[in-house]
Design a protein around this motif. Structure first.
Motif, short mmCIF file in Angstrom:
data_model
loop_
_atom_site.label_atom_id
_atom_site.label_comp_id
_atom_site.label_asym_id
_atom_site.label_seq_id
_atom_site.Cartn_x
_atom_site.Cartn_y
_atom_site.Cartn_z
N ASN A 1 29.84 75.14 68.53
CA ASN A 1 29.70 73.91 67.76
C ASN A 1 30.89 72.99 67.96
OD1 ASN A 1 27.26 74.84 66.40
ND2 ASN A 1 28.61 76.28 65.37
N THR B 1 33.84 70.44 67.52
CA THR B 1 34.78 70.11 66.46
C THR B 1 35.09 68.62 66.56
OG1 THR B 1 36.76 70.50 67.78
CG2 THR B 1 35.80 72.42 66.65
N ASP B 2 36.08 68.19 65.82
CA ASP B 2 36.47 66.78 65.89
C ASP B 2 37.20 66.43 67.19
OD1 ASP B 2 38.78 68.16 65.32
OD2 ASP B 2 39.39 66.89 63.64
N LYS B 3 37.38 67.43 68.06
CA LYS B 3 38.01 67.21 69.37
C LYS B 3 36.98 67.06 70.49
CE LYS B 3 42.06 69.86 68.05
NZ LYS B 3 42.88 71.03 68.36
N ARG B 4 35.74 66.87 70.15
CA ARG B 4 34.65 66.85 71.14
C ARG B 4 34.84 65.83 72.25
NH1 ARG B 4 29.27 65.62 68.35
NH2 ARG B 4 28.54 65.70 70.46
N ARG C 1 25.16 68.67 69.40
CA ARG C 1 25.93 69.49 68.44
C ARG C 1 26.82 70.49 69.15
NH1 ARG C 1 21.79 72.20 64.75
NH2 ARG C 1 23.67 73.37 64.27
N GLY D 1 40.03 74.37 71.28
CA GLY D 1 39.57 73.92 69.97
C GLY D 1 38.54 72.83 70.01
N VAL E 1 35.31 73.38 70.70
CA VAL E 1 34.16 73.96 70.01
C VAL E 1 34.65 75.13 69.15
CG1 VAL E 1 32.46 73.32 71.78
CG2 VAL E 1 33.55 75.57 71.87
N ALA E 2 33.91 75.38 68.10
CA ALA E 2 34.14 76.56 67.26
C ALA E 2 32.96 77.49 67.53
CB ALA E 2 34.20 76.18 65.79
N GLU F 1 30.39 80.54 66.87
CA GLU F 1 29.72 81.34 65.84
C GLU F 1 28.89 82.38 66.58
OE1 GLU F 1 26.48 80.83 62.22
OE2 GLU F 1 26.95 79.11 63.48
#
Length: 99
Positions: A7, A9-12, A45, A72, A74-75, A77
């Motif tokens: 997913n 993150t704000d670093k996309r 996403r 960082g 994506v995170a 899961e």
């Protein structure tokens, strides 16, 4: 079997700079016969991977080496799935179906 969601993150916005390295990482997963499917999650996403023939510890280690994860962007899961039914077209997964 595992489903891995990557997913954003704000670093996309930094993702394009690392896509070649990420794709090499993906290719290695396919070459190792761990990844059986990878693709984008819409709408923009991130991505998802289906992995098999690997332990949770191994998939966690492998995912931690993805350049998008290490930077960082994506995170990850990781969801473990125990299949109970498999379509004949996915016969390679038969060994993972619970008896």
């Amino acid at each position: 079997m595992f489903i891995v969601f990557l997913n954003f993150t704000d670093k996309r916005e930094r993702a394009p700079a690392l896509m070649a390295e990420h794709n090499e990482w993906l290719q290695q997963g396919f070459a190792d016969q761990v990844f059986v499917l990878a693709g984008s999650v819409a709408p923009a996403r991130g991505g998802a991977i289906i992995a098999h023939n690997v332990t949770r510890e191994d998939i966690e280690s492998r995912v931690s080496e993805d350049p998008l994860v290490t930077e960082g962007i994506v995170a990850a899961e990781i969801i473990e799935l125990t299949p109970t039914k498999v379509a004949q077209s996915l016969a390679l997964l038969d060994a993972e179906v619970a008896a």
